[in-house]
Write a protein that holds these residues in place. Structure first.
Motif, PDB file in Angstrom:
ATOM      1  N   UNK A 257      -9.018  -0.478 -11.998  1.00  0.00           N
ATOM      2  CA  UNK A 257      -8.044   0.112 -12.927  1.00  0.00           C
ATOM      3  C   UNK A 257      -8.006   1.603 -12.607  1.00  0.00           C
ATOM      4  N   UNK A 258      -6.883   2.071 -12.103  1.00  0.00           N
ATOM      5  CA  UNK A 258      -6.733   3.493 -11.798  1.00  0.00           C
ATOM      6  C   UNK A 258      -6.081   4.142 -13.021  1.00  0.00           C
ATOM      7  N   UNK A 259      -6.894   4.872 -13.767  1.00  0.00           N
ATOM      8  CA  UNK A 259      -6.468   5.487 -15.023  1.00  0.00           C
ATOM      9  C   UNK A 259      -5.970   6.903 -14.736  1.00  0.00           C
ATOM     10  N   UNK A 260      -4.662   7.102 -14.859  1.00  0.00           N
ATOM     11  CA  UNK A 260      -4.088   8.411 -14.561  1.00  0.00           C
ATOM     12  C   UNK A 260      -4.000   9.231 -15.843  1.00  0.00           C
ATOM     13  N   UNK A 261      -4.715  10.339 -15.850  1.00  0.00           N
ATOM     14  CA  UNK A 261      -4.709  11.280 -16.969  1.00  0.00           C
ATOM     15  C   UNK A 261      -3.768  12.429 -16.623  1.00  0.00           C
ATOM     16  N   UNK A 262      -2.936  12.799 -17.583  1.00  0.00           N
ATOM     17  CA  UNK A 262      -1.944  13.836 -17.306  1.00  0.00           C
ATOM     18  C   UNK A 262      -1.599  14.564 -18.604  1.00  0.00           C
ATOM     19  N   UNK A 263      -1.323  15.852 -18.494  1.00  0.00           N
ATOM     20  CA  UNK A 263      -0.959  16.658 -19.664  1.00  0.00           C
ATOM     21  C   UNK A 263       0.361  16.163 -20.260  1.00  0.00           C
ATOM     22  N   UNK A 264       0.430  16.166 -21.583  1.00  0.00           N
ATOM     23  CA  UNK A 264       1.627  15.696 -22.295  1.00  0.00           C
ATOM     24  C   UNK A 264       2.883  16.459 -21.877  1.00  0.00           C
TER      25      UNK A 264
END
Length: 183
Positions: free
Chosen positions: A104-111
């Protein structure tokens, strides 16, 4: 072979990363936005196209196609939000059933970045995704967090800056058990 799924909101960089993974590893890129359109319906509004029933049909199709490809020996990267734990669980069970590694590649990104990308994509109008600001807000409200039991499969990647091949390829090769030294 291996099965990778992206996890993240619209505008986080999932499609960009999936396309790069498909090229760099290589892997077959299954894209929810493309499959969603192939399934119909006649109502082309984003609100309808991203509704619960259409999501269910889209994820069923992605699961079926991923199974066929992974069973045939291909690495597969599935580009979808995977915000519902049931859909992630189904893909994990699929990978276990055909005995291929699962990531599972969990992409975190600023809103602010996601909102900008979604609006820019709509303004330009050349991307298959029809997710707009309203769809993004719905995703934020209904997303089910990754569960502790999923942690062994999760790899967190930042979607705020360009993706680095020298960091991504070796990590995915290790996670997929492909230690053939190629980068």
């Amino acid at each position: 072979a291996g099965l990778m799924i992206l996890h993240g909101y619209s505008g986080s960089g999932k499609s960009v990363l999936a396309g790069l993974i498909a090229e760099w590893l290589p892997a077959v890129w299954l894209r929810s936005d493309v499959e969603r359109k192939r399934l119909g319906p006649q109502d082309d509004s984003p609100g309808h196209r991203y509704g619960a029933e259409q999501n269910k049909r889209t994820y069923q199709r992605l699961r079926r196609l991923a199974g066929i490809l992974a069973e045939a020996g291909y690495s597969v990267v599935v580009d979808a939000t995977f915000l519902e734990s049931a859909y992630r669980h189904e893909m994990r069970i699929l990978a276990l059933s055909i005995d291929v590694p699962f990531v599972i590649i969990d992409i975190q990104c600023a809103m602010e970045t996601m909102r900008f990308r979604v609006e820019e994509r709509r303004r330009v109008g050349i991307d298959p995704s029809e997710a707009n600001a309203e769809v993004l807000e719905q995703q934020l409200c209904r997303a089910e967090p990754l569960e502790p039991g999923e942690s062994e499969d999760v790899w967190v990647v930042s979607g705020d800056s360009p993706f680095d091949r020298k960091a991504i390829v070796p990590e995915l090769r290790t996670r997929l058990g492909r230690n053939d030294g190629a980068n």
